[in-house]
Write a protein that holds these residues in place. Structure first.
Motif, PDB file in Angstrom:
ATOM      1  N   SER A 189      14.887  -7.314  48.077  1.00  0.00           N
ATOM      2  CA  SER A 189      15.417  -7.784  49.352  1.00  0.00           C
ATOM      3  C   SER A 189      16.845  -7.303  49.595  1.00  0.00           C
ATOM      4  O   SER A 189      17.411  -7.551  50.641  1.00  0.00           O
ATOM      5  N   LEU A 190      17.414  -6.630  48.587  1.00  0.00           N
ATOM      6  CA  LEU A 190      18.752  -6.073  48.793  1.00  0.00           C
ATOM      7  C   LEU A 190      18.648  -4.560  48.752  1.00  0.00           C
ATOM      8  O   LEU A 190      18.074  -3.987  47.822  1.00  0.00           O
ATOM      9  N   ASN A 191      19.189  -3.897  49.764  1.00  0.00           N
ATOM     10  CA  ASN A 191      19.125  -2.443  49.831  1.00  0.00           C
ATOM     11  C   ASN A 191      19.939  -1.830  48.699  1.00  0.00           C
ATOM     12  O   ASN A 191      21.146  -2.009  48.631  1.00  0.00           O
ATOM     13  N   PRO A 192      19.281  -1.094  47.803  1.00  0.00           N
ATOM     14  CA  PRO A 192      19.994  -0.573  46.632  1.00  0.00           C
ATOM     15  C   PRO A 192      21.077   0.446  46.990  1.00  0.00           C
ATOM     16  O   PRO A 192      21.901   0.786  46.152  1.00  0.00           O
ATOM     17  N   ARG A 193      21.071   0.939  48.199  1.00  0.00           N
ATOM     18  CA  ARG A 193      22.043   1.957  48.581  1.00  0.00           C
ATOM     19  C   ARG A 193      23.295   1.370  49.242  1.00  0.00           C
ATOM     20  O   ARG A 193      24.144   2.111  49.695  1.00  0.00           O
ATOM     21  N   LYS A 194      23.361   0.054  49.344  1.00  0.00           N
ATOM     22  CA  LYS A 194      24.523  -0.525  50.025  1.00  0.00           C
ATOM     23  C   LYS A 194      25.291  -1.444  49.071  1.00  0.00           C
ATOM     24  O   LYS A 194      24.704  -2.067  48.200  1.00  0.00           O
ATOM     25  N   GLU A 237      35.651 -10.515  44.217  1.00  0.00           N
ATOM     26  CA  GLU A 237      36.158  -9.182  43.890  1.00  0.00           C
ATOM     27  C   GLU A 237      35.040  -8.164  43.695  1.00  0.00           C
ATOM     28  O   GLU A 237      35.279  -6.971  43.613  1.00  0.00           O
ATOM     29  N   HIS A 238      33.822  -8.650  43.581  1.00  0.00           N
ATOM     30  CA  HIS A 238      32.710  -7.728  43.400  1.00  0.00           C
ATOM     31  C   HIS A 238      32.188  -7.169  44.715  1.00  0.00           C
ATOM     32  O   HIS A 238      31.078  -6.642  44.793  1.00  0.00           O
ATOM     33  N   TYR A 239      33.012  -7.319  45.720  1.00  0.00           N
ATOM     34  CA  TYR A 239      32.684  -6.880  47.073  1.00  0.00           C
ATOM     35  C   TYR A 239      32.105  -5.468  47.139  1.00  0.00           C
ATOM     36  O   TYR A 239      31.166  -5.186  47.859  1.00  0.00           O
ATOM     37  N   ASN A 240      32.671  -4.563  46.329  1.00  0.00           N
ATOM     38  CA  ASN A 240      32.269  -3.152  46.431  1.00  0.00           C
ATOM     39  C   ASN A 240      31.175  -2.736  45.451  1.00  0.00           C
ATOM     40  O   ASN A 240      30.895  -1.556  45.315  1.00  0.00           O
ATOM     41  N   ARG A 241      30.589  -3.713  44.795  1.00  0.00           N
ATOM     42  CA  ARG A 241      29.569  -3.323  43.830  1.00  0.00           C
ATOM     43  C   ARG A 241      28.201  -3.169  44.480  1.00  0.00           C
ATOM     44  O   ARG A 241      27.961  -3.634  45.586  1.00  0.00           O
ATOM     45  N   TYR A 242      27.342  -2.514  43.725  1.00  0.00           N
ATOM     46  CA  TYR A 242      25.980  -2.303  44.222  1.00  0.00           C
ATOM     47  C   TYR A 242      25.034  -3.328  43.620  1.00  0.00           C
ATOM     48  O   TYR A 242      25.282  -3.852  42.524  1.00  0.00           O
ATOM     49  N   PRO A 243      23.935  -3.609  44.301  1.00  0.00           N
ATOM     50  CA  PRO A 243      23.018  -4.656  43.835  1.00  0.00           C
ATOM     51  C   PRO A 243      22.579  -4.473  42.381  1.00  0.00           C
ATOM     52  O   PRO A 243      22.412  -5.458  41.665  1.00  0.00           O
ATOM     53  N   HIS A 244      22.412  -3.211  41.940  1.00  0.00           N
ATOM     54  CA  HIS A 244      21.872  -3.027  40.595  1.00  0.00           C
ATOM     55  C   HIS A 244      22.825  -3.515  39.518  1.00  0.00           C
ATOM     56  O   HIS A 244      22.463  -3.603  38.359  1.00  0.00           O
ATOM     57  N   GLU A 245      24.052  -3.812  39.921  1.00  0.00           N
ATOM     58  CA  GLU A 245      25.010  -4.273  38.927  1.00  0.00           C
ATOM     59  C   GLU A 245      24.978  -5.796  38.769  1.00  0.00           C
ATOM     60  O   GLU A 245      25.808  -6.363  38.072  1.00  0.00           O
ATOM     61  N   PHE A 246      24.037  -6.462  39.463  1.00  0.00           N
ATOM     62  CA  PHE A 246      23.981  -7.918  39.405  1.00  0.00           C
ATOM     63  C   PHE A 246      22.682  -8.395  38.786  1.00  0.00           C
ATOM     64  O   PHE A 246      21.671  -7.684  38.822  1.00  0.00           O
ATOM     65  N   SER A 247      22.725  -9.621  38.269  1.00  0.00           N
ATOM     66  CA  SER A 247      21.506 -10.217  37.721  1.00  0.00           C
ATOM     67  C   SER A 247      20.672 -10.810  38.851  1.00  0.00           C
ATOM     68  O   SER A 247      21.131 -10.918  39.991  1.00  0.00           O
ATOM     69  N   GLY A 248      19.457 -11.186  38.526  1.00  0.00           N
ATOM     70  CA  GLY A 248      18.551 -11.728  39.525  1.00  0.00           C
ATOM     71  C   GLY A 248      19.119 -12.935  40.253  1.00  0.00           C
ATOM     72  O   GLY A 248      19.068 -13.033  41.476  1.00  0.00           O
TER      73      GLY A 248
END
Lengths: 345, 322, 326, 618
Positions: free
Chosen positions: A109-114, A152-163
């Motif tokens: 549900s989160l676009n991996p490119r944003k 501060e994680h504003y600029n991170r990509y979804p793949h860097e987060f846990s479920g």
């Protein structure tokens, strides 16, 4: 927030059929999947309504019909008395400010490119709010903070987060526009059990703080019990039972609800024996559902009538609406769901 | 299954008619030699030209001409007559087909015989010197224009003009039919076969290596290994068998395209095949032959696609006939 | 790998499901940074990339380079450089690659020939990619009749023997151009053929990816936020297509360069006096056993260029999809 | 690769073709006056030119192997029009007259029993036919007048479509309106006498046309049914011989697939019904095997080093060079094989101005163009339009051509060019207008080279060009031969005479009244009168230009000498008007194995004459 007695949403005879077609050049329709087949209920302001049922029963379709991600084959959805099917253009866009959705799969549900900053800012961008860059960023970071994410994680990509974190991102996106109605489609079923509670608590918290009306969809009755004021049970595109939380868990009337409850591993403080009511056979195909009462092919109490006449959804006492010719009796409930009945008392 | 095949065939017919119609319209609309002028004599009067036009049916509207063409094609597989020589296109193509088929199938045998083992060995000995040099060479062959490779080989090795003459490698234009002299046929095709096969062998080796590496990472391979099967059985029986499936698709189409005429190779080695026929016809603006060769090639391609789909379904049980 | 045999000039079916940017170490690196790091580590691909950059510079500054090297221009004819039978002289100090039968300097023509190859390779690929992606987006996103129509059209195009077809169009547009002169003979015609034939590959890949992407929940999420179709296509779906599109189009470039050379070789592509490698090789076929330099150098230039693009394409693929290490 | 279209390429246009060739071996391009044997400027001694070949003393027997890179076009005597076809046709068919190989200017009787009688002021031609010539199998009967009459009449049948019928046989009464039926101007007065009635005093000229294959008798009852097919099956599937040889055939006269495999091979065997006593040809060879196809470079080597074999097409450049250097006696370069010139459109654009045309002529490096074709061994500098071996060549200027300043610098002279550009109104000496010239040349080595040189020259004069190359046949039939296309420059045109009479050379190519809407061969639209644009008429009215006037005079002049000088005058007028820029007189190189006594038909581009040659080791 309005406190009028009028329900926030009224759903009437909602039907959604998906056509099945075949052909290489010229396609012709050869049937339809009856995903939702005549469903009516209300959503009251400020309440949490649970919708439960097995996979494929039409609950997710119902949710998508509510927010107009799908258009119904027939029937209406009234938001504050107004038919949402009539909304077009700007009106339709405005509708999305009132109704928001949280999705089941936090990975897809989160676009991996944003970046998550831009994901959460999407609602603002789409609706032209907070056009100024700095302000928008501040709003987004507020939202992140509010759902328990590190701004501060504003600029991170979804793949860097846990479920679990991802689902929080989804929640932040959904509440950004401060909707009146929030529909959560199995929001925790893809998460580890340990994380589930955190997300559920977040939702409850937000509901309380923001006065949200919440529709909570799940296949797990125990989660629903934890969250909801009222619960609707669906089977093969039909609503089979709709009751306040206590009534449903205390004295389920539809045999299907009974079966679902009996499958839930409830800790039984009384230690008494219970007779498990197991569902026999598979769920029939929604493309070719059984006649009349759709549950009759699997129902332990089914009689001839069930195959010929469709039972209406009607009051069966204790504010419970059920669609059944032969609802469960107290004895049956006691025998099969001792914990349920005792909990209700 | 039968239904599926029938439907695929019907769709193939639709495609073929579309291809014919498009070529017809296209080449009708663009400038070409006027066949009537071609037939008429020097300083011929407009009257003669219009008579010849009428004879050839050129004065009728395009759609009528198209309809006549289609009708003759369907009823008699009659593709008309060359504007140039007046010979029937069907007979010209029948005459050229053996050379093209000889070239194609010989090359296919070679590229499979080279490409598959190289692909397998590279996949097994992944990252070895062998693998790296094989894949490096493959990429060079993928990048080399076939006609240039042909010239180079002729320049170096041809029995007639080569710098290092190899007596049995007859040069360009030495093709003879299989029935005329099997030995000479074989020798004259050796160079074209290898040149034509080089690029494809390289591609197949790369494809097979890639898909075999993927397959060897699958669970069922691990299971097979765990069962204690010897490694070569695991690779050959379990690995290669499924890794080779994607190659089938490519192979079918490749064969079809070459059967429709390996223009470049036939031109370099001066082999009287379909590709040469088409090439000559195009330079002369000989429309019936152009149309005929394109139709033939399209038939091969469409049939190959159908055959490949069906074969694929056999090889890969996950594919369903829908 | 999707490059067909040069004789076939048709790609194999795309073998890649989806080239995804796979998460690397958890750092705040964008997928592009990760990709760049991996690509930079691939020395062969980097070297090829540098070669291509140099080649592009050579093509752009061809006149300058030719004059620095002290060579005559590509179309300067000099009958004194051929003998009494018209046989040209071979490599010498003044003409490192020899001259052709018109007495034109082969090295100079090889340098100018890079222009045609790169123009066709890059512009042709860019246009067919643009068309393929646009139509693929439309078909995959809207489905229905648009999809049916476009996919059937792609089937028809793929049923054509492309080289034969290209030969026909090339010959037909040779003098007055096509479409009433809108497409001029030579490079423009070849690019048109490439676009007509080439969009289908990118189209199929794009369509397939869009079909699966549009079912992803982030698309629904965007829609439930009220995003327009356009926004969904361009802001949600398109960014996810960039990686596979880059890989496929990078592999299409060498195919298209070979295609141009093949058409020119067969005499329907770029024609003299414009220098094109394929046309030079064609010109050399009548006397290559004596005038070998005229056949050799354009061929080597073509081989190296195509090889470099293939290596870069491979490198991109590896960098974007480290699992498929080849 | 280099292919050689022989004679009149399609459609009747051509002739120019891609042959490589060259001139009388000797003449230097700059100085010598005619064919003799001075060495050329670069010191090369000329190749043998076939002028001293011996026709007698041959040995009978043996099989000759011939390599044809190109396939035949038409083997029907009614359709054949390429040199490559002629070689086979003249061995298998007998027209009324033929040229002996050594003599390009005097016919001898073949099917005719004696010279023609020209009476009635040149308007009637009477020919007696040999009484005892028999058709080959399966017809096996004697040839009569009606077979000759039908042979000519079918030339007008659209299903046959003879290429030169309209040019020469339209002189017959009723000839111009014939479509295959009887022509009133042809009368059989007896089975062995045929009389031609002409519309004017064209007798001298017409006799030349009777040496073309169209006058070769065909068995009427056999051929007439075949001529109803579109196109005729005679010559495509069936063929009946009258000459010393025949294509190997079955008992029904079918030769396709038996004596001729298109694209592969052909076999000529002796005609059992041929009687040597009726024929001037010795016919030494027993059989001729023709291989079709193959790489010219390979064929050439095989022929030079092999035995009992000749190459039929033009050998590749490298082979000519090899032969000249290492096998000098096996190479013959026969002069008078065609002329080549650059067509300039006199009706549109900058070349309507005579000074612009002269400027281009002066600027063109004709030596470079010749070099691109293989140099002086195979080419002679073109300086005017009647080429060596044709009547009127010497009168028109011989090798050096008319002495005009734009013709005097074969390597191009930019200062002369600038002078004429100034005269044309471009003070800078270069073209300064905005007109873009359409230049359509022909593909294939070396035509593309010559086209490129022309293009370069145009650009050096300041012209902008839209330069394209297409297949030669397309160039003629779609562009240069279609006035409506308004092609400004046609660099690769040229003509090959049908026989020595210069009318066959100049009339189709420069007569204003011969301009037609398609298939035109007056590529520069020279003397264009009021040709009704775009609607398909021919010349109708209006005063004749001086050039046309001179042509009309020449056309009706009687007697060989008169005709030669009348046409030479036309040639000089054409040069004076710079209607086109001639740059080459072709020589045809031919190679043979050392044990073959090759005989070249000097009247026919030096093609091999199988009926005269022999094997030294037979």
């Amino acid at each position: 927030m309005s406190t009028s007695a009028e329900p926030l949403v009224q759903v009437r005879d909602l039907v959604k059929h998906f056509p099945i077609s075949r052909g290489i050049v010229f396609q012709r329709q050869i049937g339809a999947v009856k995903a939702v087949d005549g469903v009516s209920f209300d959503i009251r302001r400020g309440e949490t309504l649970g919708i439960v049922g097995e996979t494929g029963c039409g609950k997710s379709t119902t949710a998508r019909l509510l927010v107009r991600l799908l258009d119904p084959t027939s029937g209406t959805v009234l938001l504050e008395g107004e038919d949402i099917a009539q909304r077009k253009g700007a009106g339709l866009k405005a509708l999305h400010r009132d109704m928001q959705m949280i999705f089941q799969d936090p990975y897809s549900s989160l676009n991996p490119r944003k970046t998550i900053g831009s994901i959460i800012a999407d609602p603002f961008v789409i609706h032209g709010l907070h056009r100024e860059e700095g302000e928008r960023k501040k709003r987004v970071q507020d939202l992140m903070d509010r759902v328990g994410l590190n701004p501060e994680h504003y600029n991170r990509y979804p793949h860097e987060f846990s479920g679990g974190q991802r689902q929080r991102i989804g929640v932040a996106r959904a509440i950004a526009l401060q909707p009146k109605l929030l529909i959560a489609d199995e929001p925790v079923s893809a998460l580890d059990v340990s994380i589930q509670a955190q997300v559920l608590n977040l939702l409850r918290e937000l509901q309380r703080e923001m006065g949200l009306t919440l529709v909570f969809i799940a296949h797990d009755l125990s989660v629903v019990r934890h969250m909801c004021d009222r619960v609707a049970v669906m089977y093969l595109g039909k609503l089979v039972e709709l009751a306040p939380n206590e009534s449903l868990y205390g004295f389920p009337r539809h045999p299907y609800t009974g079966a679902l409850l009996s499958a839930v591993p409830v800790p039984d403080p009384s230690g008494g024996k219970r007779e498990r009511q197991l569902l026999s056979g598979d769920v029939p195909s929604p493309a070719n559902p059984p006649s009349a009462c759709r549950f009759h092919t699997r129902c332990p109490k089914a009689q001839e009538l069930c195959a010929t006449e469709e039972p209406p959804l009607e009051e069966k006492g204790r504010q419970t609406l059920a669609a059944c010719h032969f609802p469960l009796t107290e004895d049956e409930v006691r025998l099969r769901l001792p914990a349920a009945l005792s909990a209700a008392k | 299954m039968i239904r599926y095949i029938v439907r695929r065939l019907l769709w193939g017919v639709v495609l073929l008619v579309a291809v014919i119609a498009i070529t017809f319209v296209l080449f009708y609309l663009v400038p070409n030699v006027n066949p009537a002028v071609l037939r008429a004599g020097r300083n011929s009067s407009p009257k003669i030209i219009s008579e010849i036009s009428a004879n050839l049916g050129l004065n009728k509207p395009v759609y009528t001409q198209f309809w006549v063409y289609l009708k003759r094609l369907v009823l008699h597989f009659d593709l008309g007559y060359s504007y140039y020589s007046g010979a029937s296109v069907k007979s010209l193509m029948a005459d050229r087909l053996p050379a093209t088929l000889s070239l194609t199938f010989g090359a296919v045998v070679i590229w499979l015989a080279v490409g598959i083992p190289v692909g397998i060995i590279s996949a097994i000995k992944r990252r070895s010197v062998l693998d790296r040099s094989a894949m490096g060479t493959a990429l060079v062959f993928v990048s080399a224009p076939v006609y240039w490779l042909g010239l180079l080989v002729l320049f170096l090795f041809a029995a007639d003009i080569g710098k290092f003459k190899i007596p049995f490698l007859h040069g360009a234009g030495s093709y003879v039919g299989l029935t005329t002299s099997p030995l000479h046929w074989f020798e004259s095709l050796l160079m074209p076969w290898f040149v034509l096969a080089a690029t494809s062998a390289a591609i197949y080796a790369r494809l097979l290596r890639g898909s075999l590496i993927d397959v060897m990472g699958e669970d069922y391979i691990r299971t097979a290994r765990a069962k204690g099967l010897p490694e070569h059985t695991v690779v050959m029986k379990h690995g290669v068998r499924s890794a080779i499936t994607p190659l089938v698709t490519v192979l079918g189409l490749d064969i079809a395209i070459l059967m429709g005429g390996a223009v470049l190779t036939e031109t370099v080695f001066d082999i009287p095949g379909i590709g040469r026929l088409n090439y000559d016809a195009i330079t002369h603006g000989d429309f019936p032959i152009i149309q005929g060769t394109i139709v033939l090639a399209a038939i091969f391609i469409i049939l190959a696609n159908i055959v490949v789909d069906i074969a694929y379904a056999y090889l890969d049980p996950r594919v369903r006939y829908t | 790998m999707s490059v067909g045999a040069s004789e076939l000039l048709v790609e194999g079916e795309p073998s890649v499901e989806a080239i995804e940017l796979v998460p690397g170490e958890v750092t705040a690196r964008s997928p592009w940074q990760l990709f760049w790091r991996r690509f930079r580590a691939d020395r062969v691909a980097m070297a090829s990339g540098i070669f291509i950059v140099l080649l592009i510079l050579v093509a752009i500054f061809a006149p300058l380079i030719v004059s620095i090297l002290g060579l005559p221009g590509p179309s300067v004819q000099n009958p004194n450089l051929t003998d009494a039978f018209g046989t040209p002289i071979g490599p010498t100090g003044a003409h490192p690659f020899g001259v052709d039968p018109l007495g034109e300097d082969v090295m100079s023509r090889v340098i100018y020939g890079a222009r045609v190859s790169l123009e066709v390779g890059i512009i042709g690929t860019a246009l067919s990619t643009f068309l393929g992606v646009s139509l693929g987006l439309i078909a995959g996103f809207y489905r229905g009749w648009a999809d049916t129509g476009l996919s059937r059209l792609a089937d028809v195009v793929l049923s054509f023997p492309i080289l034969l077809f290209g030969l026909g169009i090339g010959a037909a547009c040779a003098v007055n151009g096509c479409l009433g002169g809108a497409i001029q003979p030579g490079v423009q015609t070849i690019i048109a053929i490439i676009v007509i034939a080439g969009w289908t590959y990118i189209y199929r890949i794009t369509r397939g990816q869009v079909l699966s992407l549009r079912e992803k929940e982030f698309v629904e999420a965007a829609r439930s936020l009220g995003a327009s179709n356009r926004r969904i296509m361009f802001r949600e779906i398109l960014p996810n297509l960039v990686a596979p599109i880059i890989v496929y189009s990078s592999l299409l470039i060498p195919v298209n360069i070979l295609f141009e050379a093949a058409l020119s070789y067969l005499g329907v592509g770029v024609k003299p006096p414009t220098a094109s490698w394929g046309q030079m090789i064609a010109d050399a076929t009548s006397n290559f056993q004596t005038v070998w330099w005229y056949m050799l150098f354009p061929g080597v230039a073509l081989l190296l260029t195509v090889l470099a693009f293939n290596l870069v394409g491979d490198g991109l693929q590896d960098a974007l999809n480290p699992k498929a290490d080849r | 690769m280099k292919w050689r279209f022989k004679r009149l390429a399609l459609a009747g246009v051509t002739c120019s073709l891609a042959l490589v060739v060259a001139a009388c071996g000797s003449s230097s391009s700059k100085t010598s006056s005619s064919g003799a044997s001075s060495t050329s400027s670069n010191g090369l001694k000329p190749a043998l030119d076939g002028s001293n070949q011996t026709l007698t003393g041959g040995k009978k027997g043996g099989t000759l192997t011939v390599y044809n890179h190109e396939d035949f076009e038409h083997l029907d005597p009614g359709q054949a029009y390429f040199v490559i076809d002629y070689e086979a046709v003249y061995a298998t068919q007998r027209p009324l007259y033929i040229f002996p190989p050594n003599d390009s200017q005097h016919v001898i009787p073949d099917m005719a029993s004696g010279p023609p009688q020209i009476t009635n002021g040149g308007k009637t031609v009477t020919v007696n036919i040999r009484p005892n010539v028999k058709f080959g199998p399966p017809v096996n009967r004697a040839v009569t007048c009606s077979d000759v009459k039908y042979a000519i009449e079918r030339g007008a049948n659209p299903n046959v479509g003879n290429a030169y019928f309209p040019a020469y046989f339209a002189y017959l009464q009723g000839g111009s309106s014939a479509t295959g039926g009887p022509i009133p101007g042809i009368v059989c007065t007896s089975p062995t006498q045929i009389v031609f009635h002409l519309t004017g005093p064209y007798g001298t000229f017409f006799v030349g046309a009777l040496s073309l294959p169209l006058s070769a008798a065909v068995p009427k009852e056999f051929v007439q049914p075949l001529d109803k097919q579109k196109p005729t099956a005679y010559g495509a599937k069936y063929l009946v011989a009258t000459g010393p040889y025949m294509f190997k055939s079955d008992s029904k006269g079918v030769f396709l697939g038996i004596g001729y495999q298109p694209g592969k091979s052909a076999t000529l065997v002796r005609n059992p019904n041929w009687n040597a006593s009726t024929d001037p040809r010795p016919a030494y060879l027993n059989q001729i095997n023709i291989n079709i196809g193959g790489d010219p470079n390979v064929i050439g080597r095989q022929v030079l080093t092999g035995s009992d074999t000749v190459q039929n097409d033009t050998p590749a450049d490298a082979i000519v060079k090899l032969a000249y250097q290492n096998y000098y006696n096996q190479l013959v370069a026969v002069p008078g094989s065609g002329d080549r010139y650059v067509g300039l459109n006199e009706q549109h654009g900058p070349f309507t101005n005579i000074n612009t045309r002269k400027a281009f002529w002066a600027a063109l490096d004709r030596e470079a163009m010749i070099k691109a074709r293989g140099g002086e061994v195979v080419e002679q500098l073109g300086t005017h339009f009647i080429y060596p071996g044709s009547a009127g060549y010497d009168q028109a200027g011989g090798a050096s051509g008319p002495n005009v300043d734009y013709n005097n610098s074969p390597a191009g002279n930019m200062s002369v060019a600038a002078k004429y550009m100034k005269a044309a109104g471009y003070p800078s000496g270069k073209y300064t207008g905005s007109y873009v010239l359409k230049v359509v040349g022909s593909t294939g080595d070396p035509a593309d080279k010559d086209a490129a040189i022309v293009n370069q020259t145009l650009q050096s004069l300041g012209f902008k060009t839209n330069f394209t190359l297409v297949d030669q046949s397309v160039m003629y039939s779609k562009y240069c031969g279609v006035p409506k296309q308004q092609i400004d420059v046609c660099p690769n045109v040229g003509w090959i005479r049908d026989w020595y009479d210069p009318q066959t050379l100049l009339d189709p190519t420069f007569a204003g009244y011969n301009i037609v809407p398609t298939n035109n061969s007056n590529w520069g639209m020279v003397s264009w009168q009021d040709w009704p644009k775009a609607n398909g008429g021919t010349y109708t009215s209006g005063p004749l230009t001086p050039i046309d006037q001179a042509m009309k005079t020449a056309e009706t002049s009687v007697g060989d000498a008169n005709r030669a000088s009348a046409w030479a005058k036309v040639d000089q007028m054409l040069v004076g008007d710079a209607v086109a820029v001639p740059w080459a007189f072709d020589k045809q190189p031919n190679i043979a194995a050392k044990d073959v006594n090759g005989i070249n038909d000097l009247w026919n581009e030096g093609s091999w004459d199988y009926s005269w040659m022999w094997l030294k080791n037979a």
